[in-house]
Design a protein around this motif. Sequence first.
Motif, PDB file in Angstrom:
ATOM      1  N   ILE A 256       0.851  -1.190   0.000  1.00 57.41           N
ATOM      2  CA  ILE A 256       0.000   0.000   0.000  1.00 57.41           C
ATOM      3  C   ILE A 256       0.886   1.239   0.000  1.00 57.41           C
ATOM      4  CG2 ILE A 256      -1.782   1.296   1.238  1.00 57.41           C
ATOM      5  CD1 ILE A 256      -2.755  -1.439   0.296  1.00 57.41           C
ATOM      6  N   ILE A 257       0.613   2.160  -0.934  1.00 58.03           N
ATOM      7  CA  ILE A 257       1.262   3.480  -0.927  1.00 58.03           C
ATOM      8  C   ILE A 257       0.154   4.494  -0.612  1.00 58.03           C
ATOM      9  CG2 ILE A 257       2.620   5.172  -2.192  1.00 58.03           C
ATOM     10  CD1 ILE A 257       4.136   2.582  -2.007  1.00 58.03           C
ATOM     11  N   TYR A 258       0.260   5.150   0.536  1.00 57.07           N
ATOM     12  CA  TYR A 258      -0.772   6.114   0.944  1.00 57.07           C
ATOM     13  C   TYR A 258      -0.213   7.527   0.776  1.00 57.07           C
ATOM     14  CZ  TYR A 258      -4.630   8.157   3.547  1.00 57.07           C
ATOM     15  OH  TYR A 258      -5.734   8.888   3.899  1.00 57.07           O
ATOM     16  N   ILE A 259      -0.871   8.327  -0.077  1.00 63.53           N
ATOM     17  CA  ILE A 259      -0.424   9.705  -0.343  1.00 63.53           C
ATOM     18  C   ILE A 259      -1.417  10.667   0.294  1.00 63.53           C
ATOM     19  CG2 ILE A 259       0.234  11.371  -2.106  1.00 63.53           C
ATOM     20  CD1 ILE A 259       0.391   8.983  -4.087  1.00 63.53           C
ATOM     21  N   ILE A 294       3.228   8.931   2.264  1.00 65.94           N
ATOM     22  CA  ILE A 294       3.730  10.228   1.790  1.00 65.94           C
ATOM     23  C   ILE A 294       2.801  11.293   2.357  1.00 65.94           C
ATOM     24  CG2 ILE A 294       4.115  11.682  -0.228  1.00 65.94           C
ATOM     25  CD1 ILE A 294       4.823   9.108  -1.744  1.00 65.94           C
ATOM     26  N   ALA A 295       3.345  12.132   3.216  1.00 67.85           N
ATOM     27  CA  ALA A 295       2.529  13.124   3.916  1.00 67.85           C
ATOM     28  C   ALA A 295       2.890  14.511   3.410  1.00 67.85           C
ATOM     29  CB  ALA A 295       2.776  13.033   5.424  1.00 67.85           C
ATOM     30  N   ASN A 296       1.936  15.160   2.772  1.00 70.48           N
ATOM     31  CA  ASN A 296       2.150  16.526   2.315  1.00 70.48           C
ATOM     32  C   ASN A 296       0.928  17.335   2.694  1.00 70.48           C
ATOM     33  OD1 ASN A 296       2.292  18.767  -0.046  1.00 70.48           O
ATOM     34  ND2 ASN A 296       4.299  18.015   0.522  1.00 70.48           N
ATOM     35  N   ALA A 307       4.049  17.623  -6.566  1.00 73.67           N
ATOM     36  CA  ALA A 307       5.015  16.560  -6.851  1.00 73.67           C
ATOM     37  C   ALA A 307       4.709  15.266  -6.102  1.00 73.67           C
ATOM     38  CB  ALA A 307       6.425  17.032  -6.482  1.00 73.67           C
ATOM     39  N   SER A 308       3.992  15.350  -4.972  1.00 70.43           N
ATOM     40  CA  SER A 308       3.806  14.174  -4.111  1.00 70.43           C
ATOM     41  C   SER A 308       3.083  13.034  -4.822  1.00 70.43           C
ATOM     42  CB  SER A 308       3.033  14.560  -2.837  1.00 70.43           C
ATOM     43  OG  SER A 308       1.737  15.022  -3.161  1.00 70.43           O
ATOM     44  N   ILE A 309       2.123  13.373  -5.699  1.00 73.26           N
ATOM     45  CA  ILE A 309       1.389  12.352  -6.448  1.00 73.26           C
ATOM     46  C   ILE A 309       2.344  11.535  -7.322  1.00 73.26           C
ATOM     47  CG2 ILE A 309      -0.244  12.064  -8.358  1.00 73.26           C
ATOM     48  CD1 ILE A 309      -1.824  12.667  -5.999  1.00 73.26           C
ATOM     49  N   TYR A 310       3.273  12.243  -7.982  1.00 68.53           N
ATOM     50  CA  TYR A 310       4.217  11.557  -8.877  1.00 68.53           C
ATOM     51  C   TYR A 310       5.241  10.741  -8.089  1.00 68.53           C
ATOM     52  CZ  TYR A 310       2.211  14.727 -12.318  1.00 68.53           C
ATOM     53  OH  TYR A 310       1.339  15.401 -13.124  1.00 68.53           O
ATOM     54  N   THR A 311       5.628  11.243  -6.928  1.00 71.02           N
ATOM     55  CA  THR A 311       6.539  10.479  -6.066  1.00 71.02           C
ATOM     56  C   THR A 311       5.895   9.156  -5.683  1.00 71.02           C
ATOM     57  OG1 THR A 311       7.522  12.514  -5.181  1.00 71.02           O
ATOM     58  CG2 THR A 311       7.795  10.517  -3.875  1.00 71.02           C
ATOM     59  N   ALA A 330      -4.679   7.894  -2.977  1.00 70.59           N
ATOM     60  CA  ALA A 330      -4.333   9.311  -3.144  1.00 70.59           C
ATOM     61  C   ALA A 330      -5.424  10.164  -2.512  1.00 70.59           C
ATOM     62  CB  ALA A 330      -4.185   9.650  -4.626  1.00 70.59           C
ATOM     63  N   ASP A 331      -5.088  10.843  -1.422  1.00 73.71           N
ATOM     64  CA  ASP A 331      -6.086  11.585  -0.646  1.00 73.71           C
ATOM     65  C   ASP A 331      -5.591  13.017  -0.442  1.00 73.71           C
ATOM     66  OD1 ASP A 331      -8.194  12.224   0.978  1.00 73.71           O
ATOM     67  OD2 ASP A 331      -7.469  11.146   2.735  1.00 73.71           O
ATOM     68  N   SER A 332      -5.994  13.958  -1.252  1.00 73.22           N
ATOM     69  CA  SER A 332      -6.986  13.821  -2.292  1.00 73.22           C
ATOM     70  C   SER A 332      -6.487  14.532  -3.542  1.00 73.22           C
ATOM     71  CB  SER A 332      -8.319  14.415  -1.820  1.00 73.22           C
ATOM     72  OG  SER A 332      -8.468  15.759  -2.136  1.00 73.22           O
ATOM     73  N   THR A 333      -6.974  14.075  -4.686  1.00 68.15           N
ATOM     74  CA  THR A 333      -6.548  14.662  -5.960  1.00 68.15           C
ATOM     75  C   THR A 333      -7.111  16.074  -6.150  1.00 68.15           C
ATOM     76  OG1 THR A 333      -8.378  13.519  -7.050  1.00 68.15           O
ATOM     77  CG2 THR A 333      -6.234  12.444  -7.114  1.00 68.15           C
ATOM     78  N   SER A 334      -8.145  16.426  -5.398  1.00 70.30           N
ATOM     79  CA  SER A 334      -8.674  17.798  -5.487  1.00 70.30           C
ATOM     80  C   SER A 334      -7.655  18.801  -4.950  1.00 70.30           C
ATOM     81  CB  SER A 334      -9.972  17.918  -4.687  1.00 70.30           C
ATOM     82  OG  SER A 334     -11.004  17.207  -5.305  1.00 70.30           O
ATOM     83  N   ARG A 335      -6.985  18.431  -3.839  1.00 67.86           N
ATOM     84  CA  ARG A 335      -5.957  19.328  -3.273  1.00 67.86           C
ATOM     85  C   ARG A 335      -4.773  19.441  -4.244  1.00 67.86           C
ATOM     86  NH1 ARG A 335      -9.820  20.201  -0.948  1.00 67.86           N
ATOM     87  NH2 ARG A 335     -10.512  19.355   1.043  1.00 67.86           N
ATOM     88  N   TRP A 336      -4.488  18.338  -4.927  1.00 64.53           N
ATOM     89  CA  TRP A 336      -3.418  18.352  -5.938  1.00 64.53           C
ATOM     90  C   TRP A 336      -3.807  19.300  -7.079  1.00 64.53           C
ATOM     91  CZ3 TRP A 336      -3.811  15.515 -10.829  1.00 64.53           C
ATOM     92  CH2 TRP A 336      -2.620  15.483 -11.561  1.00 64.53           C
ATOM     93  N   ALA A 337      -5.065  19.222  -7.513  1.00 62.27           N
ATOM     94  CA  ALA A 337      -5.543  20.105  -8.591  1.00 62.27           C
ATOM     95  C   ALA A 337      -5.515  21.562  -8.140  1.00 62.27           C
ATOM     96  CB  ALA A 337      -6.954  19.702  -9.012  1.00 62.27           C
ATOM     97  N   GLU A 338      -5.803  21.805  -6.843  1.00 60.55           N
ATOM     98  CA  GLU A 338      -5.739  23.179  -6.333  1.00 60.55           C
ATOM     99  C   GLU A 338      -4.304  23.705  -6.354  1.00 60.55           C
ATOM    100  OE1 GLU A 338      -7.600  22.888  -2.531  1.00 60.55           O
ATOM    101  OE2 GLU A 338      -9.583  22.494  -3.399  1.00 60.55           O
ATOM    102  N   ALA A 339      -3.326  22.801  -6.118  1.00 58.63           N
ATOM    103  CA  ALA A 339      -1.920  23.197  -6.217  1.00 58.63           C
ATOM    104  C   ALA A 339      -1.586  23.580  -7.656  1.00 58.63           C
ATOM    105  CB  ALA A 339      -1.023  22.055  -5.740  1.00 58.63           C
TER     106      ALA A 339
END
Length: 588
Positions: A256-259, A294-296, A307-311, A330-339
């Motif tokens: 399990i990879i938890y982002i 992976i905690a961001n 970058a955390s999603i790609y890592t 991946a929790d959550s891709t919405s925050r990634w999109a906001e970045a």
Amino acid sequence: MEIMGKIYGINGPVIYLKGNLGFKMAEMVYVGKDKLVGEVIGLTKDKTTIQVYEETTGLKPGEEVYSTGSSLSVVLAPGILSNIFDGIERPLKEISKQSGAFIPRGVNVDCLDTEKKWNTHITIKEGERVFGGTIIAEVPETTAITHKSMVPPNTEGIVIKTVADGEYSIFEPIVTIECADGERKELTLAQKWPIRVPRPTAKRQPIDRPLLTGQRILDSLFPIAKGGTAAIPGGFGTGKTMTQHQLAKWSDADIIIYIGCGERGNEMTNVLEEFSQLIDPRSGNLLLARTALIANTSNMPVAAREASIYTGITLAEYYRDMGYHVAIMADSTSRWAEALRELSGRLEEMPAEEGFPAYLASRLSAFYERAGFMQNLNGSEGSVTIIGAVSPQGGDFSEPVTQNTKRFVRCFFALDKSLAYARHFPAIHWLTSYSEYVPDLAPWYTDHVAPDFINCRNQILSLLSQENSLNEIVKLIGSDVLPDDQKLVLEIARIIRLGFLQQNAFHKEDTYVPMDKQYKMMDVILYLYDKCKKLVAMNMPMSLIREDHIFEKLVSIKYDVANKDLYKFDEYKTMIDEFYNRLIETNA
């Protein structure tokens, strides 16, 4: 490192250098006297644009930028599992030892422990020809996972020297090969890989087996395949994170990879503390033995969130190449999109819908396309399954991130606010969710569970759909005027909702349910429906049928029948037959 230029302008996490200074696109750089990590994201003859993955407060024009000559990469070696990283693979435990609870700017720590010696078994001999993906050594990384160190992709040659089995650190040479051009390369337990480049595979395999989760609404109604993609959209408090916790704990993935991407700091702390204490039901050891986190958090620099999603996906692909089945949360891709939106705004790019960049869809598709069931370069099979949480503002599924995600995933687990507030968990709504994997997985269910499994599933969904239509009528004129056959549909649908779809994560028999029990639960509910349908056809009033406690007994069947006591389902069918015969005799 070589000084390549000086800062000309700063705009939040984005900095500018004047002129074309010889940088490469996507090159990793160090910025300023604190050596902040950055990446080149734009090149013109007049300007070089760099995004910085750390806080730029205090940075000023005139400070120097250093070239590394390589892309932003992660170190892939033993020590990844059981570890907690930030968005650019810096271990948070090591950072906390150096600087306490907060991450300072320009902190310099190794991605993985370079001093630790690993018990290494060399798996190749001198004279062998090796190529990208060939396993050269095996290391017991944790109690649950054997790490298989491989020849990096695009590398090939003849082994001319190996070390003896023993203890080695990740950067000590263990194998020397001679390439076709005569060049000699020393291979170690570690390799580097750029995070934005998918790792190569031999072949993409057809999807034909499910990722079993033990959650009835997913495994039976909306299955996800190994190597598949799923989205879990839902408003605040609907249970996205808890659903992912259940999947992480109970799914039959090897790793399990938890982002945690842009989530609140206190929520992420709870996740990390909880994960470190969870027991793996498969081995009895800690779940962390086959998990990387992976905690961001939302207060960390916004570029590192991107970058955390790609890592995370690169770590997953690395373990897939060893022949493991990996699930990414991946929790959550919405925050990634906001970045992405914030960086796009800083770059003064033309915004699209709701201010998101025009390339939002292509970035989402590039991420989800890295999932798949693959034949690896070394001939083994492995998979990466991506389960991404989506956090639409106000629970509005029509917003751009949810709608674009829907285009690229084949499972949609729609969390419903009204279900969550009614304490119905998991709050996945059966009418707005779907899985496109059912036709692909039907042969597996037929062979491994029951020949009529898919038929039972379709009947259950049909009854739930009929209930929804009937509820519209009930709202207008009440349930008393409905004919008895429709009243029966409402009663059976209630059993399905409360006894089958609702699942208690804190009950030892209900938190995880094997496929055989899921099938037998559906089968016995439909058996009751068929018997009651015959009674209604004989003009037996529903008021009389409801007087028996058989309906309530089926609601509690999930608790009353242990996962290993499946023979008891035959007793329930006998009980239903007795109920049927009793009513016929009473009203003969």
